[in-house]
Design a protein around this motif. Structure first.
Motif, PDB file in Angstrom:
ATOM      1  N   GLU A   6      -7.696  37.319  26.159  1.00 40.14           N
ATOM      2  CA  GLU A   6      -7.537  38.398  26.378  1.00 40.14           C
ATOM      3  C   GLU A   6      -6.524  38.194  25.730  1.00 40.14           C
ATOM      4  O   GLU A   6      -5.369  38.671  25.326  1.00 40.14           O
ATOM      5  CB  GLU A   6      -8.244  38.905  27.724  1.00 40.14           C
ATOM      6  CG  GLU A   6      -5.905  40.388  27.939  1.00 40.14           C
ATOM      7  CD  GLU A   6      -6.971  40.916  29.059  1.00 40.14           C
ATOM      8  OE1 GLU A   6      -5.914  42.680  29.032  1.00 40.14           O
ATOM      9  OE2 GLU A   6      -7.072  40.230  30.441  1.00 40.14           O
ATOM     10  N   TYR A   7      -5.306  37.384  25.979  1.00 41.83           N
ATOM     11  CA  TYR A   7      -4.331  37.081  25.164  1.00 41.83           C
ATOM     12  C   TYR A   7      -3.975  36.734  24.557  1.00 41.83           C
ATOM     13  O   TYR A   7      -3.610  37.120  23.633  1.00 41.83           O
ATOM     14  CB  TYR A   7      -3.687  35.886  25.645  1.00 41.83           C
ATOM     15  CG  TYR A   7      -2.247  34.699  25.784  1.00 41.83           C
ATOM     16  CD1 TYR A   7      -1.452  35.167  26.701  1.00 41.83           C
ATOM     17  CD2 TYR A   7      -2.278  34.695  24.747  1.00 41.83           C
ATOM     18  CE1 TYR A   7      -0.469  34.738  26.505  1.00 41.83           C
ATOM     19  CE2 TYR A   7      -0.936  34.226  24.421  1.00 41.83           C
ATOM     20  CZ  TYR A   7       0.793  33.953  25.241  1.00 41.83           C
ATOM     21  OH  TYR A   7       1.568  33.880  25.072  1.00 41.83           O
ATOM     22  N   LYS A   8      -5.122  36.156  23.280  1.00 41.03           N
ATOM     23  CA  LYS A   8      -5.164  35.880  22.596  1.00 41.03           C
ATOM     24  C   LYS A   8      -4.757  37.131  21.252  1.00 41.03           C
ATOM     25  O   LYS A   8      -4.593  37.836  20.287  1.00 41.03           O
ATOM     26  CB  LYS A   8      -6.369  34.664  21.755  1.00 41.03           C
ATOM     27  CG  LYS A   8      -6.188  33.273  21.645  1.00 41.03           C
ATOM     28  CD  LYS A   8      -6.872  32.952  21.087  1.00 41.03           C
ATOM     29  CE  LYS A   8      -6.688  31.701  21.945  1.00 41.03           C
ATOM     30  NZ  LYS A   8      -8.175  30.612  21.714  1.00 41.03           N
ATOM     31  N   PRO A 126       5.521  32.176  30.715  1.00 44.79           N
ATOM     32  CA  PRO A 126       4.264  32.321  30.536  1.00 44.79           C
ATOM     33  C   PRO A 126       3.146  32.156  31.392  1.00 44.79           C
ATOM     34  O   PRO A 126       3.690  32.561  32.884  1.00 44.79           O
ATOM     35  CB  PRO A 126       4.536  30.570  30.080  1.00 44.79           C
ATOM     36  CG  PRO A 126       5.503  30.338  29.664  1.00 44.79           C
ATOM     37  CD  PRO A 126       6.374  30.657  30.528  1.00 44.79           C
ATOM     38  N   MET A 127       1.968  33.005  30.484  1.00 40.11           N
ATOM     39  CA  MET A 127       1.422  33.189  31.509  1.00 40.11           C
ATOM     40  C   MET A 127       0.566  32.522  32.449  1.00 40.11           C
ATOM     41  O   MET A 127       0.279  31.296  31.980  1.00 40.11           O
ATOM     42  CB  MET A 127       0.188  34.135  30.716  1.00 40.11           C
ATOM     43  CG  MET A 127      -1.118  34.563  32.073  1.00 40.11           C
ATOM     44  SD  MET A 127      -2.788  35.625  30.667  1.00 40.11           S
ATOM     45  CE  MET A 127      -3.008  33.557  30.070  1.00 40.11           C
ATOM     46  N   PHE A 133       2.248  36.981  34.569  1.00 38.84           N
ATOM     47  CA  PHE A 133       3.339  36.902  33.956  1.00 38.84           C
ATOM     48  C   PHE A 133       4.443  37.262  34.882  1.00 38.84           C
ATOM     49  O   PHE A 133       4.524  38.687  35.435  1.00 38.84           O
ATOM     50  CB  PHE A 133       3.701  38.097  32.636  1.00 38.84           C
ATOM     51  CG  PHE A 133       2.126  38.081  31.719  1.00 38.84           C
ATOM     52  CD1 PHE A 133       2.740  36.277  30.620  1.00 38.84           C
ATOM     53  CD2 PHE A 133       1.440  38.842  31.645  1.00 38.84           C
ATOM     54  CE1 PHE A 133       2.373  36.644  29.442  1.00 38.84           C
ATOM     55  CE2 PHE A 133       0.858  38.228  30.415  1.00 38.84           C
ATOM     56  CZ  PHE A 133       0.976  37.007  29.481  1.00 38.84           C
ATOM     57  N   ASN A 134       4.900  36.199  35.246  1.00 36.95           N
ATOM     58  CA  ASN A 134       6.376  36.328  36.142  1.00 36.95           C
ATOM     59  C   ASN A 134       7.270  36.901  35.320  1.00 36.95           C
ATOM     60  O   ASN A 134       7.685  36.539  34.698  1.00 36.95           O
ATOM     61  CB  ASN A 134       6.429  34.574  36.593  1.00 36.95           C
ATOM     62  CG  ASN A 134       7.586  35.000  37.649  1.00 36.95           C
ATOM     63  OD1 ASN A 134       8.243  35.097  37.841  1.00 36.95           O
ATOM     64  ND2 ASN A 134       7.043  35.511  39.067  1.00 36.95           N
ATOM     65  N   PHE A 135       8.693  37.765  36.005  1.00 40.74           N
ATOM     66  CA  PHE A 135       9.440  38.608  36.570  1.00 40.74           C
ATOM     67  C   PHE A 135      10.609  37.070  35.759  1.00 40.74           C
ATOM     68  O   PHE A 135      11.197  38.077  35.402  1.00 40.74           O
ATOM     69  CB  PHE A 135       9.801  40.009  36.573  1.00 40.74           C
ATOM     70  CG  PHE A 135       8.307  40.987  36.773  1.00 40.74           C
ATOM     71  CD1 PHE A 135       7.732  40.954  35.604  1.00 40.74           C
ATOM     72  CD2 PHE A 135       8.599  41.542  38.089  1.00 40.74           C
ATOM     73  CE1 PHE A 135       7.188  42.261  35.562  1.00 40.74           C
ATOM     74  CE2 PHE A 135       7.125  42.100  38.068  1.00 40.74           C
ATOM     75  CZ  PHE A 135       6.923  43.213  37.345  1.00 40.74           C
ATOM     76  N   GLY A 136      10.913  36.353  36.504  1.00 34.86           N
ATOM     77  CA  GLY A 136      12.086  35.107  36.777  1.00 34.86           C
ATOM     78  C   GLY A 136      12.520  35.780  37.773  1.00 34.86           C
ATOM     79  O   GLY A 136      11.497  36.461  38.749  1.00 34.86           O
ATOM     80  N   PRO A 137      13.780  36.146  37.410  1.00 39.67           N
ATOM     81  CA  PRO A 137      14.570  36.250  39.176  1.00 39.67           C
ATOM     82  C   PRO A 137      15.033  37.615  38.116  1.00 39.67           C
ATOM     83  O   PRO A 137      16.379  38.784  38.572  1.00 39.67           O
ATOM     84  CB  PRO A 137      15.986  35.281  38.437  1.00 39.67           C
ATOM     85  CG  PRO A 137      16.008  35.402  37.355  1.00 39.67           C
ATOM     86  CD  PRO A 137      14.872  35.171  36.261  1.00 39.67           C
ATOM     87  N   ASN A 138      13.880  38.850  38.303  1.00 35.84           N
ATOM     88  CA  ASN A 138      14.452  39.817  37.652  1.00 35.84           C
ATOM     89  C   ASN A 138      13.410  41.006  38.834  1.00 35.84           C
ATOM     90  O   ASN A 138      13.026  41.992  38.460  1.00 35.84           O
ATOM     91  CB  ASN A 138      14.280  40.557  36.054  1.00 35.84           C
ATOM     92  CG  ASN A 138      15.012  39.317  35.965  1.00 35.84           C
ATOM     93  OD1 ASN A 138      16.380  39.483  35.788  1.00 35.84           O
ATOM     94  ND2 ASN A 138      14.680  39.022  34.999  1.00 35.84           N
ATOM     95  N   ASN A 157       9.114  34.074  27.113  1.00 36.29           N
ATOM     96  CA  ASN A 157      10.000  32.475  27.368  1.00 36.29           C
ATOM     97  C   ASN A 157       9.714  31.454  28.106  1.00 36.29           C
ATOM     98  O   ASN A 157       9.692  31.762  29.660  1.00 36.29           O
ATOM     99  CB  ASN A 157      12.046  33.298  27.420  1.00 36.29           C
ATOM    100  CG  ASN A 157      12.804  32.651  26.863  1.00 36.29           C
ATOM    101  OD1 ASN A 157      12.181  31.256  27.390  1.00 36.29           O
ATOM    102  ND2 ASN A 157      13.411  32.970  27.094  1.00 36.29           N
ATOM    103  N   GLU A 158       9.523  30.453  27.452  1.00 40.61           N
ATOM    104  CA  GLU A 158       8.907  28.823  28.087  1.00 40.61           C
ATOM    105  C   GLU A 158      10.371  28.831  28.960  1.00 40.61           C
ATOM    106  O   GLU A 158      10.104  27.806  30.006  1.00 40.61           O
ATOM    107  CB  GLU A 158       8.614  28.088  27.203  1.00 40.61           C
ATOM    108  CG  GLU A 158       7.459  28.570  26.620  1.00 40.61           C
ATOM    109  CD  GLU A 158       6.562  27.513  25.012  1.00 40.61           C
ATOM    110  OE1 GLU A 158       7.623  26.001  25.520  1.00 40.61           O
ATOM    111  OE2 GLU A 158       6.063  27.461  24.880  1.00 40.61           O
TER     112      GLU A 158
END
Length: 446
Positions: A6-8, A126-127, A133-138, A157-158
């Protein structure tokens, strides 16, 4: 179909992804360190094709490509949930407008909105193997953004830290329309400014003396809250907890000094809860994959009921100006926009409701303008046009380098006397005269 397949299928270039944006659309740029980079540049390349595109976001850590052109305002409008320095420049260009909020309510604004996002685009980690997919600190309000947006584009964004959450910290690939692999820029940083001044240190000393062992902390951004954090890290305090809107570098210093355990927290015991984070790489490295941290939406972190449920809650925030009635402005000076309301009022109210809790509004007693003239931050009344962030009934403790006063429950003359007592001595006589004119001064006052 596997998540990788699905990612591809959904992986496209930034230029291809932004083709779904149309004139008149509402486009969400996420929040803070999650603001898109490659997608922003790609959308800027479509400027001549687009008109009246409304873009939402906030806490910008760098300029946006869509506003590089002088005529950008004819094509894009920035609708900010929280104003910063770069956004203030856009105001002067007629490209930017503030959206007044009570930050705890922001997720609901999206869920109840009559103008939902047509497209949401933001940076993510990254997934993972489960398709998230993680939002990071957001975390902030991005869960609600994803629930209500018609199309979602994620820019991987890695360098984005993966931040463990309580809820609404991820978006699943099944919800995503397109995936873009950007240039993996370094995550935007927000420093605490220069080293603490003598004024910062004096205010910090006054506040730290009021913090008991086992207290739960909320720190705002700026020199004074940072100075408080540094002093806490050097103190003998122990078993502190964290429940905050914004995670800042000072918390890392306090935690690494062994002061934070969360053992005394009434809820989310042993975890540091926060709505979003902005700081330096030191902080992002600390947040990454750290199970002690709990990234959560602001409808949770800033909920007055949750703040009040935590005993000995200590809230520490800055302001722009305050007046003799105890009104706090943390957003504007007159009609000049400086910042956003954020969640300051949420924490002012919640901390007071907490068993043993205290809310501190701190500031220097004076400031110096560009002409070198010194002014009092404590004014008879707020500058005409100033926005009241915390009403006079809600202000608890006011702190300057000249002292600390609790203004809760005081009559107007008592409040004026208390506030003048922490003003700079050079301005006290003038403030007393103004208080007399406003009939909030008694002859028996000190």
């Amino acid at each position: 179909m596997s998540f990788l397949e699905e990612y591809k299928q959904k992986l496209v270039s930034a230029d291809e992804a932004v083709k779904i944006v149309k004139s008149g659309d509402w486009v969400d740029y996420g929040w803070c360190t999650g603001t898109p980079d490659a997608l922003d540049k790609a959308l800027a390349r479509r400027t001549d094709e687009l008109k009246d595109v409304n873009v939402r976001g906030g806490i910008l850590l760098k300029p946006l490509a869509i506003f590089e052109r002088e005529d950008a305002g004819e094509h894009f409008t920035w609708n900010s949930w929280h104003m910063g320095g770069y956004e203030r420049k856009l105001i002067k260009r007629g490209c930017s407008f503030y959206s007044p909020i009570r930050y705890s309510e922001l997720p609901r604004y999206y869920r109840d909105s009559t103008t939902p996002d047509d497209v949401a685009m933001f940076q993510v980690a990254p997934m993972d193997s489960h398709g998230y997919f993680n939002f990071g600190p957001n975390a902030s309000h991005l869960g609600a953004v994803c629930e209500t947006s018609k199309k979602i584009i994620v820019e991987v964004n890695e360098n984005m830290p993966r931040c463990h959450g309580g809820s609404e910290a991820n978006v699943h690939i099944s919800q995503v329309s397109y995936i873009v692999e950007g240039d993996n820029p370094a995550i935007g940083e927000l420093g605490a400014g220069g080293p603490a001044t003598d004024v910062d240190k004096k205010v910090a000393e006054l506040i730290v003396d009021q913090i008991p062992n086992g207290a739960c902390l909320q720190l705002g951004i700026g020199g004074m809250p940072n100075a408080v954090g540094s002093l806490i890290a050097e103190s003998d305090l122990k078993d502190l907890g964290v429940h905050t809107e914004m995670y800042v570098d000072a918390f890392v210093d306090i935690a690494k000094a062994g002061k934070i355990t969360g053992a005394k927290k009434n809820i989310d015991r042993y975890r540091q809860a926060y709505g979003f984070g902005a700081g330096t790489k030191k902080m992002y490295d600390y947040l990454d994959e750290n199970p002690e941290l709990m990234s959560a939406p602001v409808s949770y972190t800033n909920d007055i009921k949750n703040i009040a449920a935590l005993d000995n809650f200590i809230s520490i925030n800055n302001c722009v100006d305050l007046d003799l009635f105890g009104q706090i402005s943390s957003e504007t000076s007159g009609t000049k926009h400086i910042s956003g309301a954020g969640g300051q009022l949420d924490f002012v109210l919640g901390a007071y409701m907490s068993n043993g809790g205290k809310s501190f509004i701190c500031c220097s007693s004076t400031f110096t303008d560009k002409q070198g003239v010194v002014h009092s931050r404590i004014r008879p009344t707020l500058v005409e046009g100033s926005v009241v962030t915390d009403t006079r009934a809600n202000t608890h403790y006011i702190v300057t380098e000249y002292g600390m006063v609790n203004v809760k429950g005081l009559s107007t003359w008592q409040k004026a006397e208390a506030i003048i007592s922490v003003a700079h001595p050079d301005f006290r006589d003038e403030l007393i005269k103004e208080a007399e004119k406003m009939h909030i001064w008694k002859r028996s006052n000190k």
